[in-house]
Scaffold this motif. Structure first.
Motif, PDB file in Angstrom:
ATOM      1  N   ALA A 102      19.555  61.822 -38.482  1.00 13.38           N
ATOM      2  CA  ALA A 102      20.565  62.390 -37.588  1.00 13.38           C
ATOM      3  C   ALA A 102      19.918  63.046 -36.375  1.00 13.38           C
ATOM      4  O   ALA A 102      20.439  62.966 -35.256  1.00 13.38           O
ATOM      5  CB  ALA A 102      21.418  63.399 -38.341  1.00 13.38           C
ATOM      6  N   ILE A 103      18.779  63.685 -36.597  1.00 18.09           N
ATOM      7  CA  ILE A 103      18.079  64.369 -35.498  1.00 18.09           C
ATOM      8  C   ILE A 103      17.469  63.344 -34.534  1.00 18.09           C
ATOM      9  O   ILE A 103      17.486  63.526 -33.317  1.00 18.09           O
ATOM     10  CB  ILE A 103      16.993  65.298 -36.065  1.00 18.09           C
ATOM     11  CG1 ILE A 103      17.636  66.363 -36.957  1.00 18.09           C
ATOM     12  CG2 ILE A 103      16.199  65.952 -34.938  1.00 18.09           C
ATOM     13  CD1 ILE A 103      16.644  67.207 -37.714  1.00 18.09           C
ATOM     14  N   GLU A 104      16.942  62.272 -35.106  1.00 25.53           N
ATOM     15  CA  GLU A 104      16.252  61.263 -34.296  1.00 25.53           C
ATOM     16  C   GLU A 104      17.197  60.205 -33.741  1.00 25.53           C
ATOM     17  O   GLU A 104      16.775  59.324 -32.980  1.00 25.53           O
ATOM     18  CB  GLU A 104      15.164  60.604 -35.141  1.00 25.53           C
ATOM     19  CG  GLU A 104      14.081  61.580 -35.591  1.00 25.53           C
ATOM     20  CD  GLU A 104      13.118  60.961 -36.595  1.00 25.53           C
ATOM     21  OE1 GLU A 104      13.394  59.821 -37.038  1.00 25.53           O
ATOM     22  OE2 GLU A 104      12.124  61.618 -36.944  1.00 25.53           O
ATOM     23  N   GLY A 105      18.472  60.234 -34.128  1.00 23.90           N
ATOM     24  CA  GLY A 105      19.447  59.277 -33.627  1.00 23.90           C
ATOM     25  C   GLY A 105      19.368  57.914 -34.288  1.00 23.90           C
ATOM     26  O   GLY A 105      19.852  56.926 -33.734  1.00 23.90           O
ATOM     27  N   ALA A 106      18.792  57.828 -35.460  1.00 22.32           N
ATOM     28  CA  ALA A 106      18.666  56.554 -36.177  1.00 22.32           C
ATOM     29  C   ALA A 106      19.857  56.365 -37.115  1.00 22.32           C
ATOM     30  O   ALA A 106      20.762  57.198 -37.199  1.00 22.32           O
ATOM     31  CB  ALA A 106      17.361  56.525 -36.962  1.00 22.32           C
ATOM     32  N   ASP A 107      19.869  55.242 -37.827  1.00 19.12           N
ATOM     33  CA  ASP A 107      20.912  54.982 -38.814  1.00 19.12           C
ATOM     34  C   ASP A 107      20.556  55.667 -40.129  1.00 19.12           C
ATOM     35  O   ASP A 107      19.374  55.771 -40.490  1.00 19.12           O
ATOM     36  CB  ASP A 107      21.056  53.478 -39.058  1.00 19.12           C
ATOM     37  CG  ASP A 107      21.626  52.759 -37.850  1.00 19.12           C
ATOM     38  OD1 ASP A 107      22.366  53.407 -37.084  1.00 19.12           O
ATOM     39  OD2 ASP A 107      21.328  51.560 -37.674  1.00 19.12           O
ATOM     40  N   PRO A 108      21.548  56.116 -40.885  1.00 17.74           N
ATOM     41  CA  PRO A 108      21.264  56.754 -42.175  1.00 17.74           C
ATOM     42  C   PRO A 108      20.772  55.741 -43.198  1.00 17.74           C
ATOM     43  O   PRO A 108      21.095  54.544 -43.111  1.00 17.74           O
ATOM     44  CB  PRO A 108      22.625  57.334 -42.584  1.00 17.74           C
ATOM     45  CG  PRO A 108      23.616  56.451 -41.906  1.00 17.74           C
ATOM     46  CD  PRO A 108      22.985  56.069 -40.594  1.00 17.74           C
ATOM     47  N   SER A 109      20.006  56.216 -44.144  1.00 18.85           N
ATOM     48  CA  SER A 109      19.537  55.346 -45.224  1.00 18.85           C
ATOM     49  C   SER A 109      19.711  56.057 -46.550  1.00 18.85           C
ATOM     50  O   SER A 109      19.504  57.274 -46.651  1.00 18.85           O
ATOM     51  CB  SER A 109      18.061  54.973 -45.018  1.00 18.85           C
ATOM     52  OG  SER A 109      17.250  56.127 -45.038  1.00 18.85           O
ATOM     53  N   TYR A 110      20.098  55.297 -47.555  1.00 18.43           N
ATOM     54  CA  TYR A 110      20.292  55.830 -48.892  1.00 18.43           C
ATOM     55  C   TYR A 110      19.524  54.972 -49.876  1.00 18.43           C
ATOM     56  O   TYR A 110      19.728  53.756 -49.942  1.00 18.43           O
ATOM     57  CB  TYR A 110      21.788  55.859 -49.253  1.00 18.43           C
ATOM     58  CG  TYR A 110      22.600  56.762 -48.360  1.00 18.43           C
ATOM     59  CD1 TYR A 110      22.727  58.117 -48.640  1.00 18.43           C
ATOM     60  CD2 TYR A 110      23.227  56.264 -47.225  1.00 18.43           C
ATOM     61  CE1 TYR A 110      23.465  58.949 -47.814  1.00 18.43           C
ATOM     62  CE2 TYR A 110      23.975  57.086 -46.395  1.00 18.43           C
ATOM     63  CZ  TYR A 110      24.081  58.431 -46.701  1.00 18.43           C
ATOM     64  OH  TYR A 110      24.802  59.253 -45.875  1.00 18.43           O
ATOM     65  N   LEU A 111      18.615  55.625 -50.618  1.00 17.43           N
ATOM     66  CA  LEU A 111      17.780  54.922 -51.595  1.00 17.43           C
ATOM     67  C   LEU A 111      17.061  53.734 -50.957  1.00 17.43           C
ATOM     68  O   LEU A 111      16.966  52.653 -51.531  1.00 17.43           O
ATOM     69  CB  LEU A 111      18.623  54.468 -52.793  1.00 17.43           C
ATOM     70  CG  LEU A 111      19.308  55.586 -53.579  1.00 17.43           C
ATOM     71  CD1 LEU A 111      20.171  55.013 -54.689  1.00 17.43           C
ATOM     72  CD2 LEU A 111      18.282  56.560 -54.157  1.00 17.43           C
TER      73      LEU A 111
END
Length: 225
Positions: A102-111
């Motif tokens: 969120a800070i870097e403006g990227a997409d979230p990732s889960y596992l």
């Protein structure tokens, strides 16, 4: 007359015995042995050990609000504590690194799996889901039903055929684990701010060298080291 005196003495003795029994019951299982629980903490609330040194729950409305807040925060803390451990145990970094996307403006990732959705979309989904569920929950006027709504969510079937005593036991276990989880989360935050590592990594390092890797030697908690 002797009978009258004897009856009077027996009545006084019985009264003293009853008072002693009442006091003993009032002192039982309190957070601070030897002290009395406040009158408004009568043991009817699950997990009530008479702990209210500042009399914050003296007002009935405050007591209801504080109990609801404690249970809800405890549930979130249990989920958060489990999440902090899971992300590290599955080899996906630690919980301190989780919000970097969120800070870097990227997409979230889960596992380890990336999802093409930015921060505004995630916040929007959470706002609708949380606001909707909380608005629905707040429609209930009974404070206990608002905390323990019952219904169909019981995936492990703990309350399916439980009697009232069993349900009270489960409520007590929940609040105990919730309180422990809140302390755990506070520890995770303090630990992360002090050394920048997750709980699993810190535990492993401490277990490998407990006398040189601990709260007194991290360079922050005890500044003299």
């Amino acid at each position: 007359m002797n009978k009258t005196i004897g009856s009077s003495r027996f009545a006084k003795a019985s009264s003293r015995s009853a008072s002693a029994t009442h006091v003993a019951r009032a002192r039982k299982a309190l957070w601070y042995p030897g002290d009395d629980a406040p009158e408004y903490l009568d043991g009817s609330i699950p997990g009530d050990y008479g702990f209210d040194p500042f009399s914050l729950g003296k007002d009935k409305k405050n007591l209801e609000r504080f109990r609801e807040s404690e249970v809800i925060h405890g549930r979130w803390a249990m989920l958060g504590s489990l999440g902090c451990l899971a992300v590290e145990l599955t080899g996906n970094g630690n919980w301190l690194e989780a919000p970097k996307w969120a800070i870097e403006g990227a997409d979230p990732s889960y596992l380890g799996q990336s999802f093409p959705s930015g921060l505004p979309l995630i916040l929007g989904i959470q706002f609708v889901a949380m606001a909707g569920s909380e608005a629905f929950r707040q429609r209930e006027t009974d404070p206990m039903k608002r905390i323990y709504p019952g219904g169909s969510f019981d995936p492990l079937g703990y309350g399916k055929n439980a009697d009232a005593a069993k349900l009270e036991e489960l409520k007590t276990k929940e609040i105990k684990n919730g309180r422990l989880a809140m302390f755990s989360m506070a520890g995770y935050y303090a630990q992360g701010l002090a050394v920048g590592k997750g709980p699993i990594a810190c535990l492993q390092e401490h277990a490998a060298d407990p006398f040189h890797v601990n709260i007194a030697t991290n360079g922050v908690s005890v500044p003299i080291y």
